[in-house]
Design a protein around this motif. Structure first.
Motif, short mmCIF file in Angstrom:
data_model
loop_
_atom_site.label_atom_id
_atom_site.label_comp_id
_atom_site.label_asym_id
_atom_site.label_seq_id
_atom_site.Cartn_x
_atom_site.Cartn_y
_atom_site.Cartn_z
N ASN A 70 20.44 -47.38 -36.18
CA ASN A 70 20.86 -47.84 -34.85
C ASN A 70 21.87 -48.98 -34.96
N LYS A 78 20.75 -37.28 -32.93
CA LYS A 78 19.63 -36.36 -33.13
C LYS A 78 19.64 -35.72 -34.52
N PHE A 96 10.80 -38.71 -33.58
CA PHE A 96 11.37 -38.77 -32.24
C PHE A 96 10.49 -39.58 -31.30
N GLU A 97 9.16 -39.41 -31.38
CA GLU A 97 8.30 -40.12 -30.45
C GLU A 97 8.33 -41.63 -30.69
N ALA A 99 11.02 -43.26 -32.07
CA ALA A 99 12.37 -43.69 -31.69
C ALA A 99 12.53 -43.80 -30.19
N SER A 100 11.88 -42.90 -29.44
CA SER A 100 12.02 -42.91 -27.98
C SER A 100 11.08 -43.90 -27.30
N PHE A 101 10.15 -44.47 -28.05
CA PHE A 101 9.18 -45.40 -27.47
C PHE A 101 9.78 -46.79 -27.25
N HIS A 103 12.56 -49.77 -26.58
CA HIS A 103 13.71 -49.91 -25.69
C HIS A 103 15.03 -50.12 -26.42
N GLN A 106 18.44 -46.06 -28.80
CA GLN A 106 19.07 -45.13 -27.85
C GLN A 106 19.35 -43.82 -28.58
N ILE A 107 18.76 -42.73 -28.12
CA ILE A 107 18.93 -41.42 -28.74
C ILE A 107 20.04 -40.66 -28.04
N ARG A 362 4.18 -45.75 -32.69
CA ARG A 362 4.39 -46.31 -31.35
C ARG A 362 3.43 -47.47 -31.15
#
Length: 581
Positions: A70, A78, A96-97, A99-101, A103, A106-107, A362
């Motif tokens: 990042n 992706k 993915f879960e 990375a998306s948790f 803030h 940004q994916i 997470r």
């Protein structure tokens, strides 16, 4: 047909041994001959390998790997996430879960245009009172045509005493303006600020007393107990009880240091970290050696980029001293120390959520029991402490536990660091006696209110601690003193409001913060914060419905976030009903 044989182990051998395929079995579909999920492109595999070079490919370091990607790419593509999953031998959904948790990740699609720099403008309460909305909209308008920059609003970044605050890349900007932010962007100054701590020449006196035998672990624990020191991250649990519990456990022990102060209005840990990091490390080693912790993780919120630079340097300087100490003071088991970087999640201030994040997952709070002192990081007995709590240990051993216990006013014990912001002349961090009142704190330390302002309300403990009216400004500020008023001091984050402020607007600002920061694990918090925000935006509040929500959130939420989230609107209904009727 090629000849095959069947050995005693049942496996086929021969020139063209063909395994059974799922399509050959009745009622079964075709077996995949490739890994499940997105296929990894060679370019992505090579890029991930290059960016993560030198970082051990361990699952618990997933978040550190995500930061590598990042920071360099400006976002998480992706294809590179798929390559990272392969690199760490994790499933793509696990990567993915996580990375998306958080803030700060940004994916984006592989071919998406990614801004080079992200400008975060804090819109939490203190900054909102200082004009954050105008700053945000002004920057968005000014930079609208610049595809290399994105301007977004962000929750509290721990600079409430210098509001409004922003962060340009990794460069914190106190008292930010459109002009100063655009000037930094023009000069390309997006790296962390260079701050100089005041204790770089620390000689670790109290630690060396312990190592040399002038103090024993039992004596350290006795002084801690005499000091009546309580955890200063918000919960206020007696520190010595944690030590005794962890010390008594069998097996390999661990320790985590919570530097994830995300409570709105709190910045005391940032001040401690950036001025006296070596004192914190001295307290850390004293605690670890006393309870027998062999591994220590320091978890630092990602907003504190300048603090991360200072702490990294302090840890490296400490490691350079260790060989000489190990030679001079043999017989001690020295802990391994790792610095872990958060990624923007207020809920990770809760100790079990922090531990989940340290493990590369997470940051979702765990159900209790068991408590982390018994079953914490990687299943080990874990001593979890706030940064400031550890800062006090050298002072306690130098002056004696009774000295600290003897401080305070109105029968309270100890000294407290208060983060003071809002409508005061001198916002800042102030070390004051436990039991001081809001009126005394503002008058004696924060320079009083500005001309033309009179006290209307105040937050004694950040977003979670409730909102109290001026009529209660002479109540002692400490653990347990505000419960009858539906409030608590928590992390000692004091935000002062005057007659020019709307308490209902302040409460809505705080509830939007909780809505944004809920981890989503439990329905009462996830849905309750959303419904509360909707009800609080109405001209007249549905008090019956809000009361129901409050009760459900308090009774059924897994962690303190959901349990304390109703405090802002409960305070308005209790003390300021005229603003919502």
């Amino acid at each position: 047909m090629n000849e095959t044989t069947t050995p005693s182990n049942g496996r086929l051998t021969g020139v063209q041994a063909v395994p059974l395929r799922r399509m050959d079995l009745p009622g079964k579909g075709r077996l995949r001959n490739t890994p499940k999920g997105r296929q990894v492109a060679p370019a992505d595999r090579a890029r991930v390998a290059a960016l993560c070079d030198g970082l051990a490919p361990r699952a618990d370091l997933l978040i550190e790997h995500l930061h590598r990607l990042n920071d360099t790419e400006g976002a998480l593509r992706k294809g590179q996430l798929a390559a990272l999953a392969e690199h760490l031998r994790l499933s793509q959904v696990e990567v993915f879960e996580v990375a998306s948790f958080y803030h700060h990740f940004q994916i984006v699609d592989d071919d998406a245009a990614v801004p080079r720099t992200t400008v975060r403008v804090c819109t939490s309460l203190s900054c909102s009172m200082a004009g954050a909305s105008s700053l945000l909209h002004g920057l968005q308008a000014k930079l609208a045509g610049d595809a290399s920059v994105q301007v977004i609003e962000a929750p509290c970044i721990g600079q409430c005493h210098q509001a409004p605050a922003a962060c340009v890349g990794q460069h914190q900007v106190p008292q930010a303006s459109v002009a100063c932010v655009t000037d930094l962007l023009a000069r390309g100054e997006t790296a962390p600020r260079v701050l100089v701590p005041s204790d770089a020449d620390s000689d670790y006196t109290q630690l060396r007393r312990l190592l040399g035998g002038a103090l024993t672990p039992d004596q350290v624990l006795a002084e801690l107990k005499a000091s009546q020191l309580r955890g200063l991250g918000g919960a206020g649990f007696p520190s010595w009880r944690k030590w005794e519990t962890v010390r008594a456990q069998p097996g390999r022990k661990a320790m985590v240091v919570n530097i994830d102060e995300g409570e709105v209005g709190t910045f005391k840990d940032w001040q401690v970290l950036t001025t006296t990091p070596h004192r914190v490390l001295e307290g850390l080693l004293i605690a670890a050696l006393t309870v027998g912790a062999e591994d220590v993780w320091l978890y630092l919120r990602d907003e504190y980029h300048d603090g991360r630079v200072i702490l990294t340097q302090a840890i490296e300087a400490l490691k350079q001293r260790l060989p000489a100490w190990q030679h001079k003071y043999p017989g001690w088991t020295w802990p391994a120390i790792e610095l872990r970087r958060g990624a923007g999640a207020y809920v990770c201030g809760e100790e079990s959520a922090l531990i989940e994040s340290v493990e590369g997952k997470r940051g979702m709070p765990r159900l209790k029991p068991p408590i982390v002192a018994v079953n914490g990081v990687f299943g080990r007995p874990t001593l979890a402490h706030n940064l400031e709590t550890l800062w006090w240990l050298p002072e306690i051993l130098d002056k004696g536990g009774a000295w600290l216990a003897g401080q305070g006013r109105r029968g309270r014990s100890g000294l407290r660091r208060f983060s003071v912001s809002g409508r005061v002349n001198r916002p800042g961090v102030y070390l004051a006696p436990a039991g001081i009142t809001l009126n005394e704190l503002v008058a004696e330390y924060a320079g009083g209110l500005p001309a033309g302002h009179t006290l209307k309300a105040y937050l004694p403990g950040g977003a979670s601690g409730g909102i109290l009216p001026a009529a209660l400004a002479d109540v002692p500020l400490d653990f347990d003193t505000l419960a009858e008023h539906g409030a608590f001091v928590g992390s000692m984050a004091v935000v002062v409001l005057s007659q020019h402020d709307s308490v209902r607007d302040a409460a809505l600002n705080l509830m939007r913060f909780f809505e944004h920061e809920s981890c989503g694990q439990c329905t009462p918090c996830r849905a309750g914060t959303v419904q509360s925000v909707q009800l609080m935006t109405e001209p007249t509040w549905d008090t019956e419905r809000l009361a129901e929500l409050s009760q459900v959130m308090r009774d059924a939420s897994i962690c303190g976030l959901g349990q304390a989230a109703p405090n802002p609107f409960d305070s308005v209904l209790r003390f300021f009903p005229e603003e919502v009727q």
